[in-house]
Design a protein around this motif. Structure first.
Motif, PDB file in Angstrom:
ATOM      1  N   ALA A 174       8.640  33.006  -6.323  1.00 12.97           N
ATOM      2  CA  ALA A 174       9.298  32.562  -5.082  1.00 12.97           C
ATOM      3  C   ALA A 174       9.521  31.047  -5.030  1.00 12.97           C
ATOM      4  O   ALA A 174      10.485  30.589  -4.420  1.00 12.97           O
ATOM      5  N   GLU A 175       8.618  30.278  -5.658  1.00 11.35           N
ATOM      6  CA  GLU A 175       8.607  28.830  -5.396  1.00 11.35           C
ATOM      7  C   GLU A 175       8.912  27.928  -6.594  1.00 11.35           C
ATOM      8  O   GLU A 175       9.193  26.746  -6.404  1.00 11.35           O
ATOM      9  N   TYR A 176       8.832  28.454  -7.820  1.00 14.10           N
ATOM     10  CA  TYR A 176       9.041  27.542  -8.961  1.00 14.10           C
ATOM     11  C   TYR A 176      10.504  27.104  -9.000  1.00 14.10           C
ATOM     12  O   TYR A 176      11.404  27.947  -9.024  1.00 14.10           O
ATOM     13  N   PRO A 177      10.774  25.790  -9.002  1.00 12.83           N
ATOM     14  CA  PRO A 177      12.150  25.331  -8.735  1.00 12.83           C
ATOM     15  C   PRO A 177      13.055  25.211  -9.959  1.00 12.83           C
ATOM     16  O   PRO A 177      14.051  24.490  -9.924  1.00 12.83           O
ATOM     17  N   LEU A 178      12.753  25.904 -11.047  1.00 21.38           N
ATOM     18  CA  LEU A 178      13.543  25.753 -12.268  1.00 21.38           C
ATOM     19  C   LEU A 178      15.025  26.050 -12.045  1.00 21.38           C
ATOM     20  O   LEU A 178      15.894  25.228 -12.351  1.00 21.38           O
ATOM     21  N   LYS A 179      15.320  27.217 -11.485  1.00 18.86           N
ATOM     22  CA  LYS A 179      16.722  27.587 -11.236  1.00 18.86           C
ATOM     23  C   LYS A 179      17.380  26.629 -10.246  1.00 18.86           C
ATOM     24  O   LYS A 179      18.528  26.219 -10.421  1.00 18.86           O
ATOM     25  N   GLN A 180      16.633  26.276  -9.216  1.00 16.02           N
ATOM     26  CA  GLN A 180      17.145  25.345  -8.192  1.00 16.02           C
ATOM     27  C   GLN A 180      17.543  24.024  -8.838  1.00 16.02           C
ATOM     28  O   GLN A 180      18.616  23.483  -8.570  1.00 16.02           O
ATOM     29  N   PHE A 181      16.664  23.501  -9.710  1.00 13.90           N
ATOM     30  CA  PHE A 181      16.943  22.223 -10.369  1.00 13.90           C
ATOM     31  C   PHE A 181      18.164  22.327 -11.294  1.00 13.90           C
ATOM     32  O   PHE A 181      18.996  21.417 -11.348  1.00 13.90           O
ATOM     33  N   LEU A 182      18.258  23.430 -12.029  1.00  6.82           N
ATOM     34  CA  LEU A 182      19.400  23.619 -12.928  1.00  6.82           C
ATOM     35  C   LEU A 182      20.705  23.681 -12.135  1.00  6.82           C
ATOM     36  O   LEU A 182      21.702  23.056 -12.500  1.00  6.82           O
ATOM     37  N   GLN A 183      20.690  24.443 -11.033  1.00  5.55           N
ATOM     38  CA  GLN A 183      21.892  24.588 -10.217  1.00  5.55           C
ATOM     39  C   GLN A 183      22.284  23.271  -9.548  1.00  5.55           C
ATOM     40  O   GLN A 183      23.456  22.996  -9.327  1.00  5.55           O
ATOM     41  N   TYR A 184      21.281  22.438  -9.266  1.00 10.35           N
ATOM     42  CA  TYR A 184      21.520  21.137  -8.640  1.00 10.35           C
ATOM     43  C   TYR A 184      22.083  20.123  -9.647  1.00 10.35           C
ATOM     44  O   TYR A 184      22.583  19.073  -9.275  1.00 10.35           O
TER      45      TYR A 184
END
Length: 332
Positions: free
Chosen positions: A259-269
């Protein structure tokens, strides 16, 4: 991009003392004619590998105590560097940056300079191209040792095949970056590349201060997730994040990985993310394991893996000639 998952890797964030496996530890003991505290491999593993119910970064760091005892002589340090890099090579790593704190290897009479020279000797015998990052340690009673580490980094700094950068490691929550501003800015002004552990056990403000102090890379950085201002700063400055999923899971830096690990979020950003082991022996992992884990848990695609490997090549503290060679090896 051929749609295949990668099978060759770059590790930019690997601690020497956290990468000493049971087999390597036994070899170090044998070479130095030192006793081991327990008789079996299983017992040794318990001492140097974190348990699944590890509760904190401080508990995690206790696993470093035993390996450190076998790296207090020139031969111990030299062989440790060589053996760790051979182990990485066997797991598909084609280039690595090994980090360690010279001051933690002086308990049996070596000077910090002798420690560095021993590590350089190990590097010369390594099975893959690699470089060394010297760690200063967070604390309130070792300012002189940290200053010496920076001075030696300046003395031994090369573009490739030796000391290439300085790091700040240790208990981030207890000793925020701010207390080391003068030290790290002096390193930056001396032309030494910086990577600073930040945004792991401490908050996003540590990532901001690391960038202010001249860091080109940040170790972990996961705590900036959701902080748009600092994420934007990281993006604008082109800062590379040295992420280590298994490490963050085991230290409880991130409690609910799914739920919380930001790997995908960082890549998309659009952030420059890399995947690393941190402490492969303590965690019982390899870089291949890390990549398989992110495929399973986060649906990371072959294209995203290639992108992260490209980030690692671009951010490596090495020469342009070496980077060109790595791009060919990795088919980037």
């Amino acid at each position: 991009m051929n749609g295949k998952f990668v099978s060759k890797y770059i590790d930019l964030h690997a601690h020497l003392d956290g990468s000493i496996t049971v087999e390597i530890l036994k070899k170090l003991a044998e070479i130095q004619q030192l006793e081991l505290p327990v008789a079996t491999d299983a017992e040794l593993e318990k001492l140097i590998t974190v348990s699944e119910n590890c509760q904190s970064l401080n508990e995690f760091l206790q696993c470093f105590e035993l390996p450190g005892k076998y790296m207090q002589t020139e031969i111990g340090i030299r062989e440790a560097v060589k053996l760790v890099l051979a182990n990485m090579a066997a797991g598909g790593v084609v280039y690595a940056e090994i980090r360690f704190a010279p001051q933690l290897h002086t308990f049996r009479g070596l000077t910090q300079e002798e420690v560095i020279q021993a590590a350089l000797a190990g590097l010369k015998e390594a099975s893959i191209p690699a470089n060394l990052i010297l760690c200063c340690m967070r604390g309130d009673d070792n300012a002189a040792q940290n200053k010496e580490t920076v001075e030696l980094a300046k003395k031994y700094l090369v573009a490739d095949g030796g000391v290439v950068a300085v790091d700040l490691a240790g208990a981030e929550a207890l000793f925020p970056n701010e207390g080391f501003r003068e030290l790290l800015q002096a390193a930056h002004e001396a032309g030494i590349p910086l990577t600073i552990h930040s945004g792991e056990a401490g908050g996003p403000e540590n990532v901001e201060s690391a960038i202010e102090m001249g860091a080109l890379r940040v170790g972990h950085g996961v705590r900036i997730a959701g902080n748009d201002r600092i994420m934007q700063l990281v993006k604008e400055k082109g800062i590379t994040l040295e992420m280590a999923p298994t490490s963050n899971r085991q230290t409880k830096t991130v409690v609910d990985m799914k739920a919380e690990y930001p790997l995908k979020q960082f890549l998309q950003y659009g952030l420059k993310v890399t995947i690393n082991t941190d402490d492969m022996a303590v965690e019982g992992t390899t870089l291949a394991d890390e990549f398989r884990y992110i495929e399973r848990e986060f649906g990371i695609t072959p294209e995203e893996e290639k992108r992260m490997l490209g980030n690692a090549v671009a951010a490596a503290f090495t020469s342009e000639a070496r980077k060109e060679e790595l791009r060919k090896v990795l088919a980037l």
